[in-house]
Design a protein around this motif. Structure first.
Motif, PDB file in Angstrom:
ATOM      1  N   GLY A  86       1.255  -1.567   0.388  1.00  0.00           N
ATOM      2  CA  GLY A  86      -0.139   0.576   0.341  1.00  0.00           C
ATOM      3  C   GLY A  86       0.927   0.859   0.048  1.00  0.00           C
ATOM      4  N   ILE A  87       2.391   1.682  -0.308  1.00  0.00           N
ATOM      5  CA  ILE A  87       2.714   2.701  -0.746  1.00  0.00           C
ATOM      6  C   ILE A  87       2.431   2.891  -2.228  1.00  0.00           C
ATOM      7  CG2 ILE A  87       4.410   1.886   0.821  1.00  0.00           C
ATOM      8  CD1 ILE A  87       6.473   1.207  -1.783  1.00  0.00           C
ATOM      9  N   PHE A  88       2.803   4.577  -2.365  1.00  0.00           N
ATOM     10  CA  PHE A  88       2.420   5.703  -3.412  1.00  0.00           C
ATOM     11  C   PHE A  88       3.826   5.401  -3.643  1.00  0.00           C
ATOM     12  CE2 PHE A  88      -0.548   7.060  -0.187  1.00  0.00           C
ATOM     13  CZ  PHE A  88      -1.399   6.515  -0.654  1.00  0.00           C
ATOM     14  N   PRO A  89       3.609   4.564  -5.413  1.00  0.00           N
ATOM     15  CA  PRO A  89       5.242   4.071  -6.471  1.00  0.00           C
ATOM     16  C   PRO A  89       5.313   5.597  -7.320  1.00  0.00           C
ATOM     17  CG  PRO A  89       3.292   2.774  -7.230  1.00  0.00           C
ATOM     18  CD  PRO A  89       2.826   3.508  -5.467  1.00  0.00           C
ATOM     19  N   SER A  90       4.337   6.366  -6.918  1.00  0.00           N
ATOM     20  CA  SER A  90       4.932   7.674  -8.128  1.00  0.00           C
ATOM     21  C   SER A  90       5.492   8.846  -6.883  1.00  0.00           C
ATOM     22  CB  SER A  90       3.527   8.246  -8.789  1.00  0.00           C
ATOM     23  OG  SER A  90       2.447   8.541  -8.021  1.00  0.00           O
ATOM     24  N   LEU A  91       5.518   9.132  -5.983  1.00  0.00           N
ATOM     25  CA  LEU A  91       5.135   9.798  -4.621  1.00  0.00           C
ATOM     26  C   LEU A  91       6.893   9.612  -4.083  1.00  0.00           C
ATOM     27  CD1 LEU A  91       1.701  10.199  -2.601  1.00  0.00           C
ATOM     28  CD2 LEU A  91       3.427  11.592  -5.198  1.00  0.00           C
ATOM     29  N   VAL A  93       9.800   8.901  -1.195  1.00  0.00           N
ATOM     30  CA  VAL A  93       9.287   8.332  -0.401  1.00  0.00           C
ATOM     31  C   VAL A  93       8.938   9.395   1.091  1.00  0.00           C
ATOM     32  CG1 VAL A  93      11.521   7.602   2.305  1.00  0.00           C
ATOM     33  CG2 VAL A  93      12.056   6.473  -0.312  1.00  0.00           C
ATOM     34  N   TYR A  94       9.429  10.392   0.812  1.00  0.00           N
ATOM     35  CA  TYR A  94       9.060  11.598   2.138  1.00  0.00           C
ATOM     36  C   TYR A  94       7.706  11.857   1.911  1.00  0.00           C
ATOM     37  CZ  TYR A  94       9.447  15.255   5.389  1.00  0.00           C
ATOM     38  OH  TYR A  94       9.701  16.969   6.399  1.00  0.00           O
ATOM     39  N   GLU A  95       7.357  11.651   0.637  1.00  0.00           N
ATOM     40  CA  GLU A  95       5.750  12.326   0.342  1.00  0.00           C
ATOM     41  C   GLU A  95       4.934  11.462   0.722  1.00  0.00           C
ATOM     42  OE1 GLU A  95       6.295  15.073  -3.827  1.00  0.00           O
ATOM     43  OE2 GLU A  95       6.040  12.507  -3.394  1.00  0.00           O
ATOM     44  N   ASN A  96       5.958   9.898   1.082  1.00  0.00           N
ATOM     45  CA  ASN A  96       4.951   8.902   1.680  1.00  0.00           C
ATOM     46  C   ASN A  96       4.879   8.564   3.037  1.00  0.00           C
ATOM     47  OD1 ASN A  96       3.867   5.869  -0.474  1.00  0.00           O
ATOM     48  ND2 ASN A  96       5.697   6.936  -1.218  1.00  0.00           N
ATOM     49  N   LEU A  97       5.682   9.483   3.409  1.00  0.00           N
ATOM     50  CA  LEU A  97       5.664   9.405   4.707  1.00  0.00           C
ATOM     51  C   LEU A  97       5.003  10.089   5.450  1.00  0.00           C
ATOM     52  CD1 LEU A  97       9.396   8.305   5.744  1.00  0.00           C
ATOM     53  CD2 LEU A  97       7.179   7.136   5.539  1.00  0.00           C
ATOM     54  N   THR A  98       4.940  11.505   4.262  1.00  0.00           N
ATOM     55  CA  THR A  98       4.220  12.955   5.245  1.00  0.00           C
ATOM     56  C   THR A  98       2.432  12.398   5.146  1.00  0.00           C
ATOM     57  OG1 THR A  98       5.849  13.634   4.274  1.00  0.00           O
ATOM     58  CG2 THR A  98       3.815  15.271   4.323  1.00  0.00           C
ATOM     59  N   LEU A  99       2.258  11.178   4.322  1.00  0.00           N
ATOM     60  CA  LEU A  99       1.064  11.666   4.071  1.00  0.00           C
ATOM     61  C   LEU A  99       0.188  10.834   5.372  1.00  0.00           C
ATOM     62  CD1 LEU A  99       0.289  10.892   0.474  1.00  0.00           C
ATOM     63  CD2 LEU A  99      -0.779  12.426   1.669  1.00  0.00           C
ATOM     64  N   ALA A 100       1.348   9.849   5.370  1.00  0.00           N
ATOM     65  CA  ALA A 100       0.814   8.927   6.694  1.00  0.00           C
ATOM     66  C   ALA A 100       0.542   9.757   8.482  1.00  0.00           C
ATOM     67  CB  ALA A 100       1.898   7.479   6.477  1.00  0.00           C
ATOM     68  N   ALA A 101       1.463  10.932   8.000  1.00  0.00           N
ATOM     69  CA  ALA A 101       2.354  11.966   9.473  1.00  0.00           C
ATOM     70  C   ALA A 101       1.050  12.391  10.000  1.00  0.00           C
ATOM     71  CB  ALA A 101       3.251  12.168   9.540  1.00  0.00           C
ATOM     72  N   GLY A 102       0.729  12.142  11.324  1.00  0.00           N
ATOM     73  CA  GLY A 102       0.266  13.305  11.792  1.00  0.00           C
ATOM     74  C   GLY A 102      -0.894  13.235  12.201  1.00  0.00           C
ATOM     75  N   ARG A 103      -1.805  11.791  11.647  1.00  0.00           N
ATOM     76  CA  ARG A 103      -3.288  11.799  12.128  1.00  0.00           C
ATOM     77  C   ARG A 103      -4.137  12.004  13.138  1.00  0.00           C
ATOM     78  NH1 ARG A 103      -5.246   8.088   6.649  1.00  0.00           N
ATOM     79  NH2 ARG A 103      -3.072   8.956   5.519  1.00  0.00           N
ATOM     80  N   ARG A 104      -2.460  11.165  14.599  1.00  0.00           N
ATOM     81  CA  ARG A 104      -2.871  10.695  15.460  1.00  0.00           C
ATOM     82  C   ARG A 104      -1.886  10.837  16.531  1.00  0.00           C
ATOM     83  NH1 ARG A 104      -3.887   5.954  18.852  1.00  0.00           N
ATOM     84  NH2 ARG A 104      -4.998   5.649  19.998  1.00  0.00           N
ATOM     85  N   PRO A 105      -2.023  11.560  17.606  1.00  0.00           N
ATOM     86  CA  PRO A 105      -0.812  11.864  17.916  1.00  0.00           C
ATOM     87  C   PRO A 105      -0.679  10.906  18.847  1.00  0.00           C
ATOM     88  CG  PRO A 105      -2.748  12.557  19.188  1.00  0.00           C
ATOM     89  CD  PRO A 105      -3.441  11.699  17.794  1.00  0.00           C
ATOM     90  N   LEU A 146       3.723   5.198  11.214  1.00  0.00           N
ATOM     91  CA  LEU A 146       2.920   6.682  11.744  1.00  0.00           C
ATOM     92  C   LEU A 146       2.128   7.038  12.287  1.00  0.00           C
ATOM     93  CD1 LEU A 146       5.386   8.100   9.259  1.00  0.00           C
ATOM     94  CD2 LEU A 146       5.311   9.339  11.339  1.00  0.00           C
ATOM     95  N   LEU A 147       0.288   5.806  11.270  1.00  0.00           N
ATOM     96  CA  LEU A 147      -0.357   6.152  12.100  1.00  0.00           C
ATOM     97  C   LEU A 147      -0.359   6.011  13.889  1.00  0.00           C
ATOM     98  CD1 LEU A 147      -2.124   3.872   8.790  1.00  0.00           C
ATOM     99  CD2 LEU A 147      -2.260   6.408   9.735  1.00  0.00           C
ATOM    100  N   ASN A 148       0.773   5.935  14.187  1.00  0.00           N
ATOM    101  CA  ASN A 148       0.513   5.718  15.632  1.00  0.00           C
ATOM    102  C   ASN A 148      -0.427   4.795  16.677  1.00  0.00           C
ATOM    103  OD1 ASN A 148       3.040   7.809  16.890  1.00  0.00           O
ATOM    104  ND2 ASN A 148       2.401   8.844  15.952  1.00  0.00           N
ATOM    105  N   PRO A 149      -0.200   3.821  15.738  1.00  0.00           N
ATOM    106  CA  PRO A 149      -1.055   2.702  16.417  1.00  0.00           C
ATOM    107  C   PRO A 149      -0.959   2.039  18.163  1.00  0.00           C
ATOM    108  CG  PRO A 149      -0.147   2.071  14.477  1.00  0.00           C
ATOM    109  CD  PRO A 149       0.515   3.682  14.974  1.00  0.00           C
TER     110      PRO A 149
END
Ligand code: ATP
Length: 230
Positions: A86-91, A93-105, A146-149
């Motif tokens: 489930g990673i985004f091949p056209s983005l 590494v940093y963009e892939n991480l940014t999209l997942a980060a910060g949604r849950r503290p 990064l979803l801080n599960p």
């Protein structure tokens, strides 16, 4: 942390899980092992709400979550890494991480991810599609972290990887375990799973056939041969 009680799950009319029960305690790594088609992925899909069970109950931290949708499960602290990664091949590494980060503290930030996965920092401006299989796997694990599960569900993190890369992934997951992460891991790689896991469940024909500690299954040739083909 997680309690699965007697779940029955189906794909259409096919009855796949015939009353699966399992427990994952806070801070534990639990491995779900079994041959191809045993129902391991279906068990994870049932927990995360992609294939909701028709019977039985699932509780997370004491609250019932049976049938809750994946986004609701993410909000209450369960994240799922599918076999497809489930990673985004056209983005990048940093963009892939940014999209997942910060949604849950929580403790997992991109900076912390780069400490555990220095390889991802080195590749931060590369596109997802340019990564090796092992790097893609690390990126997929990083994104779920990064979803801080409170509970991480991992489906076959070693699939298709060379032994030396499997060893590397094992070391990263050991580090993540030492941080106190609770993990339910589906695996075909017996050595990898028993190295990481505290406890093991063996699934066969849609039912739990055996459960015990990693040490116990390592000493149990009969279970290994009958249900795992080790
Ligand atoms: P694998 O390692 O091969 O993924 P698994 O133990 O994870 O094995 P599942 O993927 O849970 O097994 O599959 C359990 C059973 O459900 C198999 O018989 C499989 O063919 C069937 N199955 C899986 N996905 C579907 C689907 N979308 N529709 C119908 N049957 C399915």
């Amino acid at each position: 942390m997680l309690s699965v009680e007697n779940i029955h799950s189906y794909y259409g009319a096919s009855h796949i899980l015939h009353g699966v029960s399992l427990e994952v305690n806070q801070g534990e790594v639990v491995a779900l092992l079994g041959r191809n088609g045993a129902g391991k992925t279906t068990t994870l899909r049932s927990i995360i709400g992609l294939t909701p069970p028709k019977q039985g109950q699932i509780h997370l931290k004491g609250k019932e979550t049976t049938g809750h949708k994946p986004h609701a499960m993410a909000r209450v602290g369960v994240s799922y890494m599918p076999e497809t990664r489930g990673i985004f091949p056209s983005l990048t590494v940093y963009e892939n991480l940014t999209l997942a980060a910060g949604r849950r503290p929580g403790p997992w930030t991109i900076a912390r991810i780069f400490e555990i996965f220095p390889r991802l920092e080195a590749r931060r401006t590369n596109g997802g599609a340019q990564l090796s299989g092992g790097e893609q796997q690390m990126l997929a694990i990083a994104r779920t972290l990064l979803l801080n599960p409170d509970l991480l569900l991992l489906d076959e993190p070693t699939e298709g990887l060379a032994p030396i890369i499997v060893q590397d992934i094992e070391e990263r997951l050991e580090a993540i375990k030492r941080e106190g992460m609770t993990i339910l891991l589906v695996e075909q790689n017996f050595r990898f799973a028993t190295n990481l896991a505290d406890r093991v469940y063996v699934l066969g024909k849609g039912e739990i056939q055996w459960s015990g500690t990693a040490g116990e299954i390592l000493a149990d040739d009969h279970t290994q041969k009958t249900w795992l083909g080790v």
